[in-house]
Every structure is written in C-alpha cells, then in structure tokens.
Design a protein around this motif. Structure first.
Motif, PDB file in Angstrom:
ATOM      1  N   UNK A 121     -36.912 -25.562 -61.023  1.00  0.00           N
ATOM      2  CA  UNK A 121     -37.366 -24.850 -59.826  1.00  0.00           C
ATOM      3  C   UNK A 121     -36.561 -23.568 -59.646  1.00  0.00           C
ATOM      4  N   UNK A 122     -35.242 -23.668 -59.794  1.00  0.00           N
ATOM      5  CA  UNK A 122     -34.391 -22.497 -59.595  1.00  0.00           C
ATOM      6  C   UNK A 122     -34.646 -21.435 -60.664  1.00  0.00           C
ATOM      7  N   UNK A 123     -34.884 -21.856 -61.901  1.00  0.00           N
ATOM      8  CA  UNK A 123     -35.194 -20.895 -62.955  1.00  0.00           C
ATOM      9  C   UNK A 123     -36.517 -20.191 -62.666  1.00  0.00           C
ATOM     10  N   UNK A 124     -37.521 -20.934 -62.191  1.00  0.00           N
ATOM     11  CA  UNK A 124     -38.808 -20.342 -61.848  1.00  0.00           C
ATOM     12  C   UNK A 124     -38.630 -19.301 -60.742  1.00  0.00           C
ATOM     13  N   UNK A 125     -37.863 -19.642 -59.718  1.00  0.00           N
ATOM     14  CA  UNK A 125     -37.606 -18.691 -58.633  1.00  0.00           C
ATOM     15  C   UNK A 125     -36.863 -17.469 -59.178  1.00  0.00           C
ATOM     16  N   UNK A 126     -35.836 -17.714 -59.993  1.00  0.00           N
ATOM     17  CA  UNK A 126     -35.028 -16.626 -60.520  1.00  0.00           C
ATOM     18  C   UNK A 126     -35.821 -15.649 -61.363  1.00  0.00           C
ATOM     19  N   UNK A 196     -46.087 -33.348 -72.003  1.00  0.00           N
ATOM     20  CA  UNK A 196     -47.026 -32.419 -72.619  1.00  0.00           C
ATOM     21  C   UNK A 196     -47.172 -31.119 -71.823  1.00  0.00           C
ATOM     22  N   UNK A 197     -46.506 -31.020 -70.683  1.00  0.00           N
ATOM     23  CA  UNK A 197     -46.513 -29.781 -69.889  1.00  0.00           C
ATOM     24  C   UNK A 197     -45.353 -29.832 -68.905  1.00  0.00           C
ATOM     25  N   UNK A 198     -44.799 -28.666 -68.611  1.00  0.00           N
ATOM     26  CA  UNK A 198     -43.733 -28.598 -67.617  1.00  0.00           C
ATOM     27  C   UNK A 198     -44.242 -27.785 -66.424  1.00  0.00           C
ATOM     28  N   UNK A 199     -44.116 -28.299 -65.194  1.00  0.00           N
ATOM     29  CA  UNK A 199     -44.625 -27.569 -64.025  1.00  0.00           C
ATOM     30  C   UNK A 199     -43.904 -26.248 -63.775  1.00  0.00           C
ATOM     31  N   UNK A 200     -42.735 -26.084 -64.381  1.00  0.00           N
ATOM     32  CA  UNK A 200     -42.004 -24.812 -64.308  1.00  0.00           C
ATOM     33  C   UNK A 200     -41.870 -24.210 -65.699  1.00  0.00           C
ATOM     34  N   UNK A 201     -42.928 -24.333 -66.490  1.00  0.00           N
ATOM     35  CA  UNK A 201     -42.894 -23.924 -67.883  1.00  0.00           C
ATOM     36  C   UNK A 201     -42.990 -22.423 -68.100  1.00  0.00           C
ATOM     37  N   UNK A 202     -43.256 -22.049 -69.341  1.00  0.00           N
ATOM     38  CA  UNK A 202     -43.156 -20.649 -69.762  1.00  0.00           C
ATOM     39  C   UNK A 202     -44.318 -19.801 -69.253  1.00  0.00           C
ATOM     40  N   UNK A 203     -45.546 -20.145 -69.656  1.00  0.00           N
ATOM     41  CA  UNK A 203     -46.692 -19.301 -69.335  1.00  0.00           C
ATOM     42  C   UNK A 203     -46.996 -19.301 -67.838  1.00  0.00           C
ATOM     43  N   UNK A 204     -46.781 -20.435 -67.173  1.00  0.00           N
ATOM     44  CA  UNK A 204     -47.096 -20.519 -65.744  1.00  0.00           C
ATOM     45  C   UNK A 204     -46.109 -19.763 -64.873  1.00  0.00           C
ATOM     46  N   UNK A 205     -45.041 -19.231 -65.482  1.00  0.00           N
ATOM     47  CA  UNK A 205     -44.131 -18.366 -64.725  1.00  0.00           C
ATOM     48  C   UNK A 205     -44.786 -17.019 -64.427  1.00  0.00           C
TER      49      UNK A 205
END
Length: 365
Positions: A121-126, A196-205
C-alpha cells in the motif's frame, strides 16, 4: 494556507484502518438486523468486481495526498526552494514510502528477499503520488487533463484488448486472464499477494497516478485565488465535478468493471467522485463555515496517519487495551463484547496519537 478539513478528512479515512471498520462490523453482533448486517458487509473488501466502503479507504488517502501537493509546492517555492530541491524531495518521499512498505511487509523480520512481498500500500502511494507530482510540476492544467485522460483510456485499452498470454480462455478482466495479473506474475519479484495478481502490482500503479492527479486538480481548484471564486463556489464546483465523475465512471463500468484489485479506470472515477464529494463536505463545514470543534478526534489521527498505519504493525495496542479494559468488558453481555473490545483498541490507539499530537511530534514523509 493549511486546510484543517484535509487533516480531518485524512483522519476520518484512517479511522477505519485504526479499528473503525471492525467497530462498525461488530454492531451486527450486538444489534443484529438487516441494517447492521449490510453495514458490516461494507467494512470488508468485495471479492472481485464491485465496490464497498472498505474499497474506498486506500484511494481516498491517495486522493488526499494529491489535494495537498499544490499547497506544498507553492509553500516550497515561496520559501525559495530550487527546482532541484523540490524534485529531490518528491523522489525521496516516493522512495521512502517504498522502503517503509518493505519494512511493513517484514523486511527486517527474516531478510528473506526471495519470499518478501515488494508491492505494498505504501509503495503504491509513494510511486503513484511521486509520478503524479512530477507531472504536476512540469505541465499546465490543460496538459495534465490530457495526460490524465490518456492514462485512464490507455489503461482501459490495454486491459480490454491485450489478454494474458497464459489466459487459457479465462475472462479478460479476471486475475488469470488479465494482462495486469500477467505482468505481475512475470515481472514482480518475491511474493505476489494473491499468487496470480497483486492488488498493488506493477501495471495497476499507472491508473493510480490518475487518482493522485485528480486529487491535485482538486487541490489546485481550492487553492485558486481567481477573482470571484468564493469558497462557496469552490464547494459547488467540487460537487458538480463529483457528479460528472460518478456518471462517467458508472457508464464506463458497463465495459470496464469497477475493480479495486485491477484499479480499473471506472474504479478511479467512481472513487474520485466519492473522494471529492466527501472533501467538499468537510471543506464546507470546517473551512468555509468554521465548524471546527468536532474535528479534534479525526485531526489527531490525520496529523499522524502514516504513524498509526505503521505503529499498528509493530506495537501491540490490543495487549494494552486488554490490560486496561478487559476486566470491564468481561462484565458486559457477550454479544456486546466485540464492539467494546474494538472501542477499547481504538481508544488506546487514539490516546497514543494524542500524546504525539500534544507534543507536536509528527511523522512526515
């Protein structure tokens, strides 16, 4: 210019992370009925497509971070900060939140880099805030509008027309069939949250950058000193913008479902509508009408939002709550105990933050 409404709204948002969601969910045990049951359902994430209140907490926080940036940027420029100093602060903040996310995920616990979850979550915000801030610094209002639209439309087109190579017939908007999950599976190191997916993954950022930018548009609107643009007109403008965003988001969801785990473009718009309407309410009540006395509870949380998010990971507030209130709670009816257990936990967390607040101790990233 510091908006007290922004601190209060941030605290309102974090209240649900600080035990507020569990508190409201516990009402269904104490007072079982259809209303409290539905309220409890709103305090958990939806399984895949759809939207519950709990799905709005994270994007609202990112939206709020966006609102505050135009004010922060103006303050830095007034203080004589150079362009390099401003850029360095933006980059350092983004990277710091990424590192804090690693600590939250257990970096120092085992030093097991192969199984560490790098997304957070923090990485997504950052990262979302950082890229949005860089765009904001270097573009005009019209250019930012085009970029935001391009981000959301481009993300939809990729998700809609580029299936995962290993989809094996799965729905294009499913975890297995989506290119979004596929990118996480092949590029994201360590542990992937759902496998198979991360809610804070790469493309969804990428669409999350749009969330932050929409917040920055809002902050820029409220900060504007254009002649004739009164606080009342600013409030009305936000309400109208919220209605438009909601309508477009719901219409878009007919093809691109509202989905937090994919952070779909429709999700961005619908939650941005919720965020701007909620901010308009707080702004009008607190900063326009001056009704501030009721805000202390939320302001104390909002001024140290990152602190309480991290502290709950490393400090056993539940232990202290049990030692202070466990005996009293044991005398209560059994169906009321879950509610008051959560209330005790929130009380201990809030008192911890209040001590920091009184001593002007704030964790700022």
């Amino acid at each position: 210019m510091r908006l007290q409404s922004l601190d209060a709204l941030r605290g309102f948002d974090m209240f649900f992370i600080m035990g507020g969601a569990s508190l409201l969910a516990a009402l269904s045990t104490w007072f079982p009925c259809s209303f409290t049951e539905e309220l409890g359902n709103q305090m958990v994430h939806v399984e895949w497509n759809g939207l519950a209140h709990h799905d709005t907490i994270f994007p609202l926080f990112l939206f709020i971070a966006g609102i505050s940036f135009p004010f922060s940027l103006a303050k830095q420029r007034e203080a004589g900060r150079t362009s390099w100093q401003i850029h360095r602060k933006v980059l350092v903040r983004g990277l710091t939140l990424f590192v804090l996310g690693l600590l939250y995920n257990g970096l120092l616990e085992h030093f097991n880099f192969a199984e560490l979850r790098y997304a957070s979550v923090l990485a997504r915000i950052g990262f979302a805030w950082m890229f949005a801030a860089l765009i904001f610094i270097h573009t005009s209002w019209r250019q930012r509008s085009i970029i935001t639209a391009a981000i959301l439309i481009g993300y939809w087109l990729v998700a809609r027309f580029v299936p995962a190579p290993d989809a094996m017939g799965a729905d294009i908007y499913s975890a297995q069939g989506s290119i979004i999950g596929y990118i996480d599976r092949i590029l994201l190191p360590g542990t992937i949250y759902y496998g198979n997916i991360d809610p804070e993954g790469i493309l969804s950022t990428i669409p999350a950058i749009g969330t932050a930018l929409l917040g920055m548009f809002t902050g820029e609107w409220v900060k504007s000193d254009r002649q004739g643009l009164t606080p009342q007109k600013k409030t009305l403008g936000m309400i109208l913008a919220g209605i438009v965003l909601l309508a477009v988001g719901l219409l878009w969801s007919l093809d691109f479902p509202i989905n937090k785990k994919l952070w779909t473009s429709s999700f961005v718009l619908v939650v941005a509508a919720y965020s701007i309407l909620l901010f308009a309410l707080f702004y009008y009540l607190i900063d326009v009408r001056g009704w501030r006395r009721w805000t202390l509870f939320f302001t104390v949380i909002g001024m140290n939002s990152i602190t309480i998010y991290l502290a709950q990971k490393f400090i056993r507030f539940s232990y202290t709550a049990e030692k202070l209130f466990g005996g009293l709670i044991a005398f209560l009816p059994e169906n009321a105990q879950p509610f008051f257990t959560q209330a005790a936990y929130i009380t201990v967390c809030w008192l911890f933050l209040y001590i920091l607040y009184r001593h002007r101790i704030f964790l700022k990233v």
